[in-house]
Design an enzyme around this catalytic site. Structure first.
Site, mmCIF file in Angstrom:
data_model
loop_
_atom_site.group_PDB
_atom_site.id
_atom_site.type_symbol
_atom_site.label_atom_id
_atom_site.label_comp_id
_atom_site.label_asym_id
_atom_site.label_seq_id
_atom_site.Cartn_x
_atom_site.Cartn_y
_atom_site.Cartn_z
ATOM 1 N N HIS A 163 0.737 -1.313 0.125
ATOM 2 C CA HIS A 163 -0.161 -0.155 0.095
ATOM 3 C C HIS A 163 0.738 1.230 -0.044
ATOM 4 O O HIS A 163 0.648 2.330 -0.754
ATOM 5 C CB HIS A 163 -1.097 0.076 1.218
ATOM 6 N N HIS A 207 1.448 -3.021 9.279
ATOM 7 C CA HIS A 207 2.818 -3.104 9.011
ATOM 8 C C HIS A 207 3.495 -2.529 10.040
ATOM 9 O O HIS A 207 3.158 -1.690 10.911
ATOM 10 C CB HIS A 207 2.819 -2.104 7.893
#
Length: 256
Positions: A163, A207
């Site tokens: 992303h 993340h």
């Protein structure tokens, strides 16, 4: 080339400020942030998540072409270069993920709180991982349903952040291609959007800060090359004389 590298380097450094500060601070993700805040971040991250990322890319491709206003042939080459830069980043991300195989923060949290080991989780096939997440969190009332669904959908490895690579690549393409055309508002909007996507990946438990840092650096390398190719193949990125006159006329009208 040096001017392009200078612009994209400045853009990359600005994007790196937030994840580097988080990394240095030693911050560790834990669930429990305000739901309305997480929901806003979720919608931010959804602009990149499949299939919405395709729509985002389509809109941005059209906007870049309109801003740069190349003739048809150079415009087609530019379109190919931009799409190639985005796809190259995603393929690079997928390759590195399979080599490094770093678990996501929420997976380690599941290991601590719900008794499934990280190794056993990633030994499962993709669909089985999603079912495992759904089953483990079925009776957990502390997590919003949409976050459980997002975790069940995103069960791959963490390093690096795809992303981030997507959003940072578009933001840096804006810096590299649109800044010379004085599309300052567009560039600033892209940078804010990319930073929002990056922050959402950490706060949603997807993340670690290092995933964002490396993804941004890879994006910088690919975008710098893409912008150089665009300038070589499509023509100068600076404002053409006719458009400079139009800008001057608009500025004169605004000042009157």
């Amino acid at each position: 080339m040096l001017e392009i590298a200078r612009r994209t380097t400045i853009g990359a450094l600005l994007l790196l400020i937030m994840p580097l500060l988080v990394w240095i601070s030693g911050w560790q993700w834990q669930p429990g942030a305000s739901e309305w805040w997480l929901r806003a971040l979720y919608w931010m991250t959804e602009t990149v998540t499949s299939p919405w990322g395709i729509l985002t890319s389509t809109i941005l491709c059209g906007w870049f072409l309109w801003c740069l206003r190349f003739r048809p042939r150079p415009a087609i080459f530019l379109l190919v270069i931009m799409i190639a830069a985005i796809l190259a980043g995603q393929y690079t991300k997928s390759f590195i993920k399979q080599q490094v195989q770093e678990p996501r923060p929420y997976v380690l949290w599941l290991e601590k709180t719900h008794g499934i080991s990280e190794r056993d989780f990633y030994a499962l096939k993709h669909k089985a991982r999603g079912k495992a997440v759904t089953g483990l969190l079925e009776h957990d009332t502390n997590l919003p349903k949409w976050l459980k669904k997002h975790w069940a959908f995103e069960t791959g490895f963490a390093f690096p952040s795809g992303h981030t690579m997507f959003a940072a690549s578009w933001a840096l393409l804006g810096v590299g291609l649109l800044w010379p055309r004085r599309r300052i508002k567009t560039v600033l909007l892209l940078m804010v959007w990319a930073s929002g996507v990056m922050g959402s990946r950490m706060l949603l438990g997807m993340h670690w800060p290092r995933d964002l840092v490396v993804a941004t650096l890879i994006s910088w390398l690919l975008v710098t090359l893409a912008c150089w190719l665009a300038q070589r193949i499509c023509g100068p990125l600076t404002i053409p004389p006719q458009e400079q006159r139009e800008i001057a006329e608009r500025e004169d009208d605004a000042s009157q």
